[in-house]
Scaffold this motif. Structure first.
Motif, PDB file in Angstrom:
ATOM      1  N   MET A   1     102.340  24.168  90.508  1.00 25.81           N
ATOM      2  CA  MET A   1     102.559  25.212  89.505  1.00 25.81           C
ATOM      3  C   MET A   1     101.630  26.381  89.820  1.00 25.81           C
ATOM      4  N   ARG A   2     102.168  27.567  89.743  1.00 25.90           N
ATOM      5  CA  ARG A   2     101.331  28.740  89.990  1.00 25.90           C
ATOM      6  C   ARG A   2     101.553  29.777  88.896  1.00 25.90           C
ATOM      7  N   GLY A   3     100.549  30.590  88.696  1.00 28.51           N
ATOM      8  CA  GLY A   3     100.661  31.628  87.688  1.00 28.51           C
ATOM      9  C   GLY A   3     101.460  32.815  88.206  1.00 28.51           C
ATOM     10  N   THR A   4     101.823  33.670  87.298  1.00 29.34           N
ATOM     11  CA  THR A   4     102.592  34.863  87.657  1.00 29.34           C
ATOM     12  C   THR A   4     101.969  36.090  86.992  1.00 29.34           C
ATOM     13  N   SER A   5     102.462  37.222  87.380  1.00 25.90           N
ATOM     14  CA  SER A   5     101.957  38.466  86.789  1.00 25.90           C
ATOM     15  C   SER A   5     102.296  38.561  85.307  1.00 25.90           C
ATOM     16  N   SER A   6     103.403  37.949  84.924  1.00 22.25           N
ATOM     17  CA  SER A   6     103.796  38.019  83.515  1.00 22.25           C
ATOM     18  C   SER A   6     103.032  37.047  82.634  1.00 22.25           C
ATOM     19  N   GLY A   7     102.272  36.153  83.248  1.00 19.22           N
ATOM     20  CA  GLY A   7     101.493  35.204  82.457  1.00 19.22           C
ATOM     21  C   GLY A   7     102.222  33.916  82.135  1.00 19.22           C
ATOM     22  N   ILE A   8     103.422  33.742  82.648  1.00 20.46           N
ATOM     23  CA  ILE A   8     104.165  32.493  82.419  1.00 20.46           C
ATOM     24  C   ILE A   8     104.119  31.689  83.720  1.00 20.46           C
TER      25      ILE A   8
ATOM     26  N   HIS B   1      97.804  55.658  87.236  1.00 21.55           N
ATOM     27  CA  HIS B   1      96.743  54.668  87.428  1.00 21.55           C
ATOM     28  C   HIS B   1      97.331  53.298  87.756  1.00 21.55           C
ATOM     29  N   ASP B   2      98.325  52.879  86.976  1.00 26.45           N
ATOM     30  CA  ASP B   2      98.909  51.557  87.205  1.00 26.45           C
ATOM     31  C   ASP B   2      99.656  51.510  88.536  1.00 26.45           C
ATOM     32  N   GLY B   3     100.275  52.631  88.885  1.00 33.53           N
ATOM     33  CA  GLY B   3     100.974  52.663  90.171  1.00 33.53           C
ATOM     34  C   GLY B   3     100.014  52.530  91.341  1.00 33.53           C
TER      35      GLY B   3
ATOM     36  N   TYR C   1      97.068  51.176  91.207  1.00 39.67           N
ATOM     37  CA  TYR C   1      96.537  49.799  91.149  1.00 39.67           C
ATOM     38  C   TYR C   1      97.513  48.833  91.818  1.00 39.67           C
ATOM     39  N   PHE C   2      98.781  49.000  91.513  1.00 39.97           N
ATOM     40  CA  PHE C   2      99.791  48.107  92.099  1.00 39.97           C
ATOM     41  C   PHE C   2      99.846  48.256  93.618  1.00 39.97           C
ATOM     42  N   ILE C   3      99.822  49.494  94.078  1.00 37.29           N
ATOM     43  CA  ILE C   3      99.915  49.718  95.534  1.00 37.29           C
ATOM     44  C   ILE C   3      98.700  49.115  96.249  1.00 37.29           C
ATOM     45  N   VAL C   4      97.531  49.366  95.684  1.00 37.66           N
ATOM     46  CA  VAL C   4      96.319  48.844  96.335  1.00 37.66           C
ATOM     47  C   VAL C   4      96.306  47.321  96.337  1.00 37.66           C
ATOM     48  N   SER C   5      96.605  46.740  95.175  1.00 31.04           N
ATOM     49  CA  SER C   5      96.497  45.278  95.087  1.00 31.04           C
ATOM     50  C   SER C   5      97.613  44.585  95.859  1.00 31.04           C
ATOM     51  N   ARG C   6      98.804  45.126  95.802  1.00 32.56           N
ATOM     52  CA  ARG C   6      99.936  44.456  96.440  1.00 32.56           C
ATOM     53  C   ARG C   6     100.020  44.766  97.932  1.00 32.56           C
ATOM     54  N   HIS C   7      99.937  46.024  98.263  1.00 34.63           N
ATOM     55  CA  HIS C   7     100.210  46.411  99.651  1.00 34.63           C
ATOM     56  C   HIS C   7      98.953  46.542 100.506  1.00 34.63           C
ATOM     57  N   LEU C   8      97.827  46.828  99.891  1.00 30.76           N
ATOM     58  CA  LEU C   8      96.604  46.920 100.691  1.00 30.76           C
ATOM     59  C   LEU C   8      95.915  45.563 100.799  1.00 30.76           C
ATOM     60  N   LEU C   9      95.884  44.837  99.688  1.00 26.32           N
ATOM     61  CA  LEU C   9      95.171  43.565  99.676  1.00 26.32           C
ATOM     62  C   LEU C   9      96.094  42.354  99.749  1.00 26.32           C
ATOM     63  N   GLY C  10      97.381  42.548  99.518  1.00 28.43           N
ATOM     64  CA  GLY C  10      98.311  41.418  99.577  1.00 28.43           C
ATOM     65  C   GLY C  10      98.179  40.463  98.417  1.00 28.43           C
ATOM     66  N   LEU C  11      97.712  40.937  97.290  1.00 28.68           N
ATOM     67  CA  LEU C  11      97.588  40.066  96.115  1.00 28.68           C
ATOM     68  C   LEU C  11      98.951  39.905  95.445  1.00 28.68           C
ATOM     69  N   PRO C  12      99.166  38.787  94.760  1.00 28.09           N
ATOM     70  CA  PRO C  12     100.442  38.595  94.069  1.00 28.09           C
ATOM     71  C   PRO C  12     100.547  39.470  92.823  1.00 28.09           C
ATOM     72  N   ALA C  13     101.113  40.627  92.969  1.00 25.93           N
ATOM     73  CA  ALA C  13     101.264  41.555  91.841  1.00 25.93           C
ATOM     74  C   ALA C  13     102.713  42.019  91.771  1.00 25.93           C
TER      75      ALA C  13
ATOM     76  N   TRP D   1     105.505  44.748  89.828  1.00 25.26           N
ATOM     77  CA  TRP D   1     105.664  45.983  89.040  1.00 25.26           C
ATOM     78  C   TRP D   1     106.691  45.695  87.955  1.00 25.26           C
ATOM     79  N   ARG D   2     106.209  45.591  86.732  1.00 21.27           N
ATOM     80  CA  ARG D   2     107.099  45.318  85.603  1.00 21.27           C
ATOM     81  C   ARG D   2     107.291  46.623  84.844  1.00 21.27           C
ATOM     82  N   MET D   3     108.440  47.212  85.040  1.00 18.34           N
ATOM     83  CA  MET D   3     108.671  48.556  84.522  1.00 18.34           C
ATOM     84  C   MET D   3     108.565  48.605  82.995  1.00 18.34           C
ATOM     85  N   LEU D   4     109.151  47.622  82.345  1.00 18.71           N
ATOM     86  CA  LEU D   4     109.122  47.638  80.877  1.00 18.71           C
ATOM     87  C   LEU D   4     107.683  47.523  80.365  1.00 18.71           C
TER      88      LEU D   4
END
Lengths: 421, 172
Positions: free
Chosen positions: A199-206, B125-127, B129-141, B143-146
């Motif tokens: 199980m892994r976490g997600t960005s949405s928290g679920i 700011h959020d954009g 943050y997303f680019i740096v974390s996702r594309h520069l660092l490869g973190l699991p992030a 983009w949730r538009m809503l």
């Protein structure tokens, strides 16, 4: 050149700042021991040390005021509540008797099958004093640190279920990474189907359970417990319930199982940090008039009329006879305490029987001291073989089909060896 | 080289802040963010430190001051997370620079412009943050538009009264 920097001074400074931070980021990512939590950035340590005392102070003041108010409110209804709790206690006592009977029986059977269990031996209660303040990093700070025995990767739980693991440890505080963070993961097992997965976490928290074949039957509401496969969370702790199942968004053969955590991760006030987990083999000690596991098994299995024992050793003795105390005159395999008798328990534990068990919990590390259950296989001082369940263990699986191991409830069974029948 | 001050451009309205406000307000904002949101998780939708960054940047109307303020606040925020230090730093540095640049050109004391400005800078700011974390660092992030939209609206709504409150710390 001088005019260029003077003219574009602000842009130059902006680029310098960004480059400096990118270099700092790259340094952190490339550093191999950053992920283990063994090294700590000086900036992070300073900032935490500045903010933690304030958070602790406000938390303690708030707790004091809240407790004072709650004590006053609680006193108003304490009499009715007391009566209600007494009635509840009576009900629970009755349930406890029933559960103790079942637990004792389970322990005897587990001892027969040589299960190894992990028990929560020691916990440290901690209070949540702050969070990261953002959904992008689902972590929080607790008021216990290395001076309280907290170390990195220790599991953090509440009575409802697991919360996360200790990620960074400071002297008087620690940062806990929640299980629903996008960088978090845990080994889990589904309660009904007994499927093991990650199980892994997600960005949405679920949190989501990955890599489960789409044809598996998983219903919403099914419980999810820790499997122990991640070497962090002890097996059997409640993790959550299945919220929904969806097909793999990438079109693969798997499905995605969304899990609702048992613990309310959005509102965690107090947690327990498991600082010590002991691995023991449940030991069954026979009392003066024990109810033997063989008798329980015999009641549940179809009755088979035992044949007369053949003293030549051609026919195996009946199951119940295996658990009777052996004497030198009835032992057809050789004199008690002889080398042949000592080797018998070891040889009679074939890998085909122990393999399913060993996949449930990690094996004992080489060089580890023998557990109490193992010590019971030693011959008695008077030269006769000790009539423990361990010595008869190999005979039992021939008569029963070992059921899949049920994960123990570690909190309830912290001292299995102290509950002899 | 001219001395960098908060009042170097007198032709437009430039505000100064006391040392106490310069240090205290950002620290208070970060403290509020990390402490109160641990009790009320819905407050994680807001980014009070970003509001403070934008406020100081547009009030001082100095790009250097804006980016330094954003950089400092972002790095402190980074230190309180479990992620690598610098993601918030980069995001808020750029946000501070952009906010101070806009502050040179438009009226930033109008509530309507403050609402739109905060909405835009939250997205920016959020954009980043997303680019740096996702594309520069490869973190699991993701983009949730809503979520980003609701966060931008919420920040914009809160920013209007908060900016009015922080206006009291201005020194002319």
């Amino acid at each position: 050149m001088e005019n260029f920097f003077t003219r574009y001074r602000n842009v130059t400074v902006l680029l310098f700042l960004l480059m400096a931070q990118v270099i700092v980021l790259a340094t952190q990512v490339r550093r191999p021991d950053t992920a283990t939590g063994e090294s700590m950035s000086l900036v992070r340590t300073w900032v935490v040390q500045i903010f933690v005392p304030g958070e602790k102070a406000i938390t303690s003041i708030g707790s004091g005021v809240r407790n004072l108010w709650k004590d006053y409110i609680d006193l108003r209804d304490v009499r009715a509540q007391n009566e209600e709790l007494k009635a509840q206690l009576d009900r629970l006592r009755l349930e406890q008797v029933s559960l103790a009977e079942d637990a004792g029986q389970a322990r005897r059977l587990q001892a027969l099958l040589g299960f190894k269990q992990k028990f929560i031996a020691q916990t440290v209660a901690a209070q949540v004093i702050g969070s990261t303040g953002t959904d992008r990093s689902r972590a929080f700070t607790i008021d216990k640190g290395s001076k309280d025995g907290i170390k990195a990767d220790m599991p953090v739980i509440t009575p409802k279920g697991i919360v996360g693991k200790v990620y960074k440890v400071f002297s008087r505080s620690a940062q806990v990474l929640e299980i629903n963070d996008a960088t978090s993961g845990a080994g889990v097992m589904l309660g009904r189907s007994r499927l093991r997965a990650v199980m892994r976490g997600t960005s949405s928290g679920i949190p989501e359970i990955m890599h489960i074949m789409a044809d598996e039957k998983i219903d919403p509401g099914e419980t999810v417990v820790s499997s122990g496969g991640d070497q962090i969370y002890p097996p059997g702790l409640p993790v959550g319930t299945v919220q929904s199942t969806t097909p793999d968004p990438e079109g693969g053969p798997f499905m995605v199982v969304q899990v609702k955590p048992s613990a309310n991760l959005d509102k965690v006030d107090e947690v327990l940090v498991i600082t010590q987990v002991s691995e023991k083999e449940p030991q069954y000690q026979e009392g003066p008039h024990p109810v033997r596991a063989a008798d329980i098994l015999a009641q549940r299995l179809p009755t088979v009329t035992p044949k007369a024992p053949d003293k030549t050793g051609a026919e195996p003795p009946p199951t119940s006879a295996l658990y009777a105390k052996k004497t030198p005159s009835t032992n057809a395999e050789g004199p008690a305490g002889s080398p042949a008798t000592k080797k018998k328990p070891v040889q009679a534990n074939p890998p085909s029987q122990s393999a399913p068990i060993s996949t449930n919990t990690p094996l004992t590390q080489p060089g580890e001291a023998p557990t109490e259950g193992k010590q019971s296989t030693a011959p008695a001082p008077n030269g006769t073989e000790a009539p423990t369940a361990e010595t008869k263990k190999p005979k039992v699986p021939s008569t029963i089909e070992p059921a899949p191991p049920k994960p123990p409830t570690p909190i309830e069974s912290t001292q299995p060896q102290e509950n002899p029948r | 080289m001219a001395t960098i001050t908060y009042t170097s451009r007198e032709e437009i309205e430039v505000h100064r802040f006391s040392a106490l406000a310069t240090i205290g307000i950002p620290l208070l904002a970060i403290f509020f963010q990390v402490y109160v949101s641990s009790r009320f998780s819905f407050l994680k939708l807001f980014d009070i430190p970003l509001m403070v960054t934008v406020f100081f940047a547009v009030s001082r109307r100095n790009q250097l001051a804006g980016m330094l303020t954003g950089c400092s606040i972002g790095l402190v925020q980074d230190a309180l997370t479990h992620l690598p230090i610098g993601i918030y730093g980069i995001s808020k540095t750029i946000a501070g620079y952009a906010a101070s640049s806009i502050g040179l050109k438009i009226d930033v004391d109008n509530p309507g412009s403050r609402f739109l400005m905060m909405f835009f800078f939250t997205f920016l700011h959020d954009g980043i943050y997303f680019i740096v974390s996702r594309h520069l660092l490869g973190l699991p992030a993701d983009w949730r538009m809503l979520h980003e939209l609701s966060s931008a609206v919420a920040n914009a709504i809160v920013a209007v009264p908060l900016f009015a409150l922080m206006d009291r710390a201005k020194q002319r």
